[in-house]
Design a protein around this motif. Sequence first.
Motif, PDB file in Angstrom:
ATOM      1  N   LYS A  37     -17.249  17.154 137.327  1.00 48.47           N
ATOM      2  CA  LYS A  37     -16.401  16.697 138.432  1.00 48.47           C
ATOM      3  C   LYS A  37     -17.223  16.027 139.531  1.00 48.47           C
ATOM      4  N   THR A  38     -18.299  16.722 139.928  1.00 45.08           N
ATOM      5  CA  THR A  38     -19.144  16.158 140.979  1.00 45.08           C
ATOM      6  C   THR A  38     -19.748  14.836 140.529  1.00 45.08           C
ATOM      7  N   THR A  39     -20.115  14.776 139.251  1.00 44.89           N
ATOM      8  CA  THR A  39     -20.682  13.541 138.726  1.00 44.89           C
ATOM      9  C   THR A  39     -19.680  12.392 138.848  1.00 44.89           C
TER      10      THR A  39
ATOM     11  N   MET B  25     -13.677  14.026 148.439  1.00 42.97           N
ATOM     12  CA  MET B  25     -14.041  15.359 148.914  1.00 42.97           C
ATOM     13  C   MET B  25     -14.470  16.224 147.735  1.00 42.97           C
ATOM     14  N   ASP B  26     -15.649  16.804 147.870  1.00 44.05           N
ATOM     15  CA  ASP B  26     -16.161  17.678 146.817  1.00 44.05           C
ATOM     16  C   ASP B  26     -16.043  19.131 147.277  1.00 44.05           C
ATOM     17  N   GLU B  27     -15.047  19.798 146.781  1.00 46.97           N
ATOM     18  CA  GLU B  27     -14.792  21.194 147.161  1.00 46.97           C
ATOM     19  C   GLU B  27     -15.023  21.421 148.657  1.00 46.97           C
ATOM     20  N   PRO B  28     -14.277  20.708 149.491  1.00 44.54           N
ATOM     21  CA  PRO B  28     -14.621  20.736 150.924  1.00 44.54           C
ATOM     22  C   PRO B  28     -14.403  22.097 151.574  1.00 44.54           C
TER      23      PRO B  28
HETATM   24 MG   LIG Z   1     -19.535  20.177 141.611  1.00 44.37          MG
END
Ligand SMILES: [Mg+2]
Lengths: 280, 282
Positions: free
Chosen positions: B47-49, B161-164
């Motif tokens: 996901k982050t990628t 937004m990454d797991e904000p």
């Molecule tokens: Mg991640």
Amino acid sequence: MMTNNAGRSYVVTALIAFAFLLAWHIGVQTTSSGGPPLDPEYAKLMGATATTGKSPMPGPLDVGAKLAEHLSQPFYDKGPNDKGIGIQLAWSVLRVAMGYGLAVLVAIPLGFLIGMSPMMNRALDPFIQLLKPVSPLAWMPLALYTIKDSGKSAIFVIFICSIWPMLINTAFGVASVRKEWLNVARTLEVGPFRRAFTVILPAAAPTIVTGMRISIGIAWLVIVAAEMLVGGTGIGYFVWNEWNNLSITNVIIAILVIGVVGMILDQALARVGRAVTFPE
Amino acid sequence: MSVISLEALAKRYPKNGGGETTIFENLWLSVNKGEFVCIIGHSGCGKTTVLNSLAGLDRPTEGVIIVDEKEITGPGLDRAMIFQGHALLPWKTVMANVAFAVSSRWPKASRAEVESRAQKFIDLVGLTGSERKRPAELSGGMKQRVGIARALSIEPKIMLMDEPFSALDALTRGSLQDEVRRICRETGQTVVMITHDVDEAMYLADKVVMMTNGPGAMVAEIVQNPLPLDRDRTGMHKHPDYYALRNHLIDFLVSGSRTFRDNIPPGYDPRKPPVVRPAVAA
Ligand SMILES: [Mg+2]
Ligand SMILES: Nc1ncnc2c1ncn2[C@@H]1O[C@H](COP(=O)(O)OP(=O)(O)OP(=O)(O)O)[C@@H](O)[C@H]1O
């Protein structure tokens, strides 16, 4: 509680200083009164101090009187071998300022370069590793031979000895700037110059200033030794000269003054360090 | 009209001792203007990628990312990122952190203009009065608010937004979710957000992208949110479709994400993953 503890530590400091001065004073007295009768040959050799029955080792009162005398006219100049201690100190501080200043100008930009580029880091690492452990005084003959000026050689020696901690700390500080801070700059399309000054420099500043503080300490250590070698002026030369004059009082005063100036330089950089440190 | 289009995206890393690991491949996704999209999937699925590639911080091994009809080649001010670890610059005050973004976006703006704009967004996230504080003096929730203000202040086309909110306590998380939803709805903001929290996705998302486990992760399906647009966080569980949606998402996380690969439904097309809309009637 805090102030109380601090207050107590001041009292202890004062007590230790007093005890030391007292022991020194008494120690000097007893050598002169309780010692065996002087060998006349030795007395002749040592001159007035010995024949008047006083210990050749000055006591705190002698040092204090001499210090007051120095402080009352720190900047007199009566020829090459008789200058005020203030003039001698000013020479040393000037040399340190120049050598150190040059080192800052070289080490910080170069450290930035090394820190930003792993390739440059690897390429320059052997040189740094090789040159860093060399005693600064080992450079002296080479400096004297190539520069042919003792004053400038001393500055060069200060330069070469203060550059390494700053270079290494700058490179390390720059290389370890948090990736997420750099990513912030990247997503905001911040240009390389603005990034260097608004993100990397403040982020690495605490590490850089730590390096600068180590360097100034080394520079101040080295200047005394360097001036003993090159002669002419400076507090290091003053120490050497007073030793040749057998004026232990002046040597002790020089030690005191060197210590005080070193402390001031260190504290000044500690203050800069606190100003650039940020809590996380 | 899609603002974002991920086309045939793949990410591979060289494996220790030769070969490659494929984190994901042939990943297609499009996001419409004004849409709030959540990506859900297990840890490590990529996901982050995906999000970093969209931000331009990471480069996909294959495929292209199109934003507003142009292929992106790196990070840009049209996309604002809210980082998981807030990523505030700790030596700058709240005001200076937001102003840094504003002056990057409008380099020619005067100091007064920059500060007034920064102030507007500090007010918007409810931090009026804390402008002169440094991040170390703020709570986790307040830091994340600064991050949101910073991202919004540059008027990005897209917010990423990454797991904000994952590092925040439930109460703070709830109020920040409310605020983000309010702001995004008011401004018609396009958002892509990663989350692990099913309830968060149900409250915020218009559609939820379901990623299977890695390596070789895929988009199994796109879930349309059946809940009404004017849902509120504390009352939405009373909606008849609430449990249908919730169970669907949880079922996928519990088993579907793992088993999807082994029984890919007939007619599955990675370019157009099935769109489902869980509801009681269905
Ligand atoms: Mg991640
Ligand atoms: N530099 C790298 N080298 C090799 N593998 C990597 C690298 N960076 C990430 N990976 C792998 O890529 C995969 C996807 O990572 P990613 O951070 O995108 O996962 P994620 O879905 O965001 O997980 P989480 O939910 O835990 O944040 C992980 O399995 C990780 O091990």
